[in-house]
Design an enzyme around this catalytic site. Sequence first.
Site, PDB file in Angstrom:
ATOM      1  N   GLY A 202       2.380   2.407  10.888  1.00 14.54           N
ATOM      2  CA  GLY A 202       3.331   3.510  10.753  1.00 14.54           C
ATOM      3  C   GLY A 202       4.050   3.875  12.043  1.00 14.54           C
ATOM      4  O   GLY A 202       4.699   4.910  12.142  1.00 14.54           O
TER       5      GLY A 202
ATOM      6  N   GLU B 183      -5.424  -5.006  10.611  1.00 14.91           N
ATOM      7  CA  GLU B 183      -4.450  -3.933  10.817  1.00 14.91           C
ATOM      8  C   GLU B 183      -4.751  -3.221  12.140  1.00 14.91           C
ATOM      9  O   GLU B 183      -5.606  -2.319  12.180  1.00 14.91           O
ATOM     10  CB  GLU B 183      -4.543  -2.911   9.676  1.00 14.91           C
ATOM     11  CG  GLU B 183      -4.138  -3.446   8.320  1.00 14.91           C
ATOM     12  CD  GLU B 183      -3.506  -2.356   7.448  1.00 14.91           C
ATOM     13  OE1 GLU B 183      -2.414  -2.602   6.931  1.00 14.91           O
ATOM     14  OE2 GLU B 183      -4.097  -1.267   7.306  1.00 14.91           O
TER      15      GLU B 183
ATOM     16  N   HIS C 286      -9.796   1.022   5.038  1.00 17.15           N
ATOM     17  CA  HIS C 286      -8.518   1.293   5.723  1.00 17.15           C
ATOM     18  C   HIS C 286      -8.774   2.278   6.856  1.00 17.15           C
ATOM     19  O   HIS C 286      -9.575   3.201   6.713  1.00 17.15           O
ATOM     20  CB  HIS C 286      -7.496   1.864   4.725  1.00 17.15           C
ATOM     21  CG  HIS C 286      -6.104   1.838   5.287  1.00 17.15           C
ATOM     22  ND1 HIS C 286      -5.672   2.751   6.223  1.00 17.15           N
ATOM     23  CD2 HIS C 286      -5.061   1.004   5.070  1.00 17.15           C
ATOM     24  CE1 HIS C 286      -4.414   2.461   6.552  1.00 17.15           C
ATOM     25  NE2 HIS C 286      -4.033   1.401   5.872  1.00 17.15           N
TER      26      HIS C 286
ATOM     27  N   ASN D 217       0.867  -1.182   0.000  1.00 25.74           N
ATOM     28  CA  ASN D 217       0.000   0.000   0.000  1.00 25.74           C
ATOM     29  C   ASN D 217       0.907   1.236   0.000  1.00 25.74           C
ATOM     30  O   ASN D 217       1.502   1.563   1.022  1.00 25.74           O
ATOM     31  CB  ASN D 217      -0.894  -0.029   1.257  1.00 25.74           C
ATOM     32  CG  ASN D 217      -1.769   1.203   1.354  1.00 25.74           C
ATOM     33  OD1 ASN D 217      -1.802   2.047   0.449  1.00 25.74           O
ATOM     34  ND2 ASN D 217      -2.485   1.329   2.465  1.00 25.74           N
ATOM     35  N   TRP D 218       0.999   1.875  -1.162  1.00 24.95           N
ATOM     36  CA  TRP D 218       1.933   3.016  -1.275  1.00 24.95           C
ATOM     37  C   TRP D 218       1.378   4.289  -0.644  1.00 24.95           C
ATOM     38  O   TRP D 218       2.063   5.283  -0.540  1.00 24.95           O
ATOM     39  CB  TRP D 218       2.272   3.267  -2.757  1.00 24.95           C
ATOM     40  CG  TRP D 218       3.007   2.142  -3.422  1.00 24.95           C
ATOM     41  CD1 TRP D 218       3.393   0.956  -2.854  1.00 24.95           C
ATOM     42  CD2 TRP D 218       3.447   2.079  -4.787  1.00 24.95           C
ATOM     43  NE1 TRP D 218       4.040   0.166  -3.787  1.00 24.95           N
ATOM     44  CE2 TRP D 218       4.091   0.839  -4.985  1.00 24.95           C
ATOM     45  CE3 TRP D 218       3.368   2.961  -5.866  1.00 24.95           C
ATOM     46  CZ2 TRP D 218       4.642   0.451  -6.203  1.00 24.95           C
ATOM     47  CZ3 TRP D 218       3.913   2.586  -7.091  1.00 24.95           C
ATOM     48  CH2 TRP D 218       4.546   1.343  -7.250  1.00 24.95           C
ATOM     49  N   LYS D 219       0.102   4.243  -0.250  1.00 31.09           N
ATOM     50  CA  LYS D 219      -0.551   5.414   0.367  1.00 31.09           C
ATOM     51  C   LYS D 219      -0.346   6.653  -0.515  1.00 31.09           C
ATOM     52  O   LYS D 219      -0.316   6.525  -1.736  1.00 31.09           O
ATOM     53  CB  LYS D 219      -0.078   5.600   1.809  1.00 31.09           C
ATOM     54  CG  LYS D 219      -0.258   4.307   2.634  1.00 31.09           C
ATOM     55  CD  LYS D 219      -0.161   4.504   4.116  1.00 31.09           C
ATOM     56  CE  LYS D 219      -0.392   3.174   4.824  1.00 31.09           C
ATOM     57  NZ  LYS D 219      -0.363   3.279   6.280  1.00 31.09           N
TER      58      LYS D 219
ATOM     59  N   GLU E 132      -7.173   4.702   7.911  1.00 32.90           N
ATOM     60  CA  GLU E 132      -6.925   6.110   7.581  1.00 32.90           C
ATOM     61  C   GLU E 132      -8.144   6.711   6.880  1.00 32.90           C
ATOM     62  O   GLU E 132      -8.471   7.880   7.065  1.00 32.90           O
ATOM     63  CB  GLU E 132      -5.657   6.228   6.721  1.00 32.90           C
ATOM     64  CG  GLU E 132      -4.402   6.005   7.570  1.00 32.90           C
ATOM     65  CD  GLU E 132      -3.200   5.444   6.819  1.00 32.90           C
ATOM     66  OE1 GLU E 132      -3.182   5.460   5.582  1.00 32.90           O
ATOM     67  OE2 GLU E 132      -2.272   4.964   7.511  1.00 32.90           O
TER      68      GLU E 132
ATOM     69  N   SER F 286       3.326  -1.974  10.427  1.00 43.27           N
ATOM     70  CA  SER F 286       4.778  -2.037  10.612  1.00 43.27           C
ATOM     71  C   SER F 286       5.371  -3.399  10.243  1.00 43.27           C
ATOM     72  O   SER F 286       6.340  -3.854  10.864  1.00 43.27           O
ATOM     73  CB  SER F 286       5.174  -1.635  12.047  1.00 43.27           C
ATOM     74  OG  SER F 286       4.757  -0.313  12.318  1.00 43.27           O
TER      75      SER F 286
END
Length: 265
Positions: free
Chosen positions: A187, A181, A109, A14-16, A111, A227
Site C-alpha cells: 500500500g 509480501e 497477512h 485481495n480486496w481487503k 495486516e 504495490s
Amino acid sequence: MNANPEKPVLISGNWKMNENHFEALRLVQELAALLHLPNGEKVLPDSVTVSVHPPFTSIRTVQTAIESDHVPVFLGAQNCHYIDKGAYTGEVSPDMLAKLGVQYVITGHSERREYFLETDEIVRKKTDAILRHGMHPILCVGETLEERNAGEAHKKVRTQLQAIFSGRSTEEALRVVVAYEPIWAIGTGMTATASDAEDMCAYIREEIGQLVGPEAADGIPIQYGGSANEQNSAELLSQKNINGLLVGGASLDAKKFVTICCSIR
Ligand code: 13P
C-alpha cells in the site's frame, strides 16, 4: 520485458475491507465483461489462474455472479477461523467457506498479524484447517523495513516458513501458495525491485526444500505482493522464482487487474 507465457501463474486480488456487496457485484460484472470478448475468444492466457478475495459479506454475491456469468476466476477469502463451528462470536469457519465454493484463503497477512495479533501458531492452525477443508492457503510472509535495514529479512521469513512447513508432507506443502509480501511495500507504492523480490522468492524455495524436500521446493507456487500494478507486473512475473502476484489496491480496478492478469503475454 517478456515473461514466459508457458509458466503457470496465479494472480490473486485481495480486496481487503473494500467493496460492499453492491460494489462487489459491479466489480465482478466489469471483470466478466473484460474477460469475455464478444467473439468468444479467450482473454486470459491458458497458463494464468485468477482468484478474487472479497470481504465476507460480499462472498455469496460474488460466488453467484461468477457462476451465472461464467467468469473465469476462482473464489477466495481473506481469512477464516481454524475451528469448524462453535461459540466464537464474529468468526467465520473454514467449513462455511468451503461450502460457498471458496478455493483459496489468505493466511498470515501482515495486516492480520499486526492489527489482530495473529501469531505464527495461529497461522499454522488456520493453514491446517484450510487444507483439511480441501482449499488452498495463500500463506503471506515478509519483513518490515526495520528488519530489512537490519539485514534480518531472510531470518524473519525463515521463521515464518518454519512455523508452517516443519513436519508437513510434500503432498500438503504442494497445496500451499506462498506469498512474499515485504511489509514496507504494501500500500505504499514502493514495490520491491524485481531482483530483490526474485532473491527472496528463490530463498523461500530453498528453505521449503530444507523443511519439506526437493519436490515441494520445485513445485510450490510463490507469489509476490506489495504495490504490484499494471506497470510492474510483467517484470515481476518474468522472474524465475515468481509464480504469481497478490494484488491489493490495483485489484479494485477491473481494467488494471485484467491488464495485470494478461501481462505475461
Ligand atoms: P497493495 O497491492 O495495495 O500494496 O497490497 C498488497 C497486499 O497486501 C495484498 O495482500
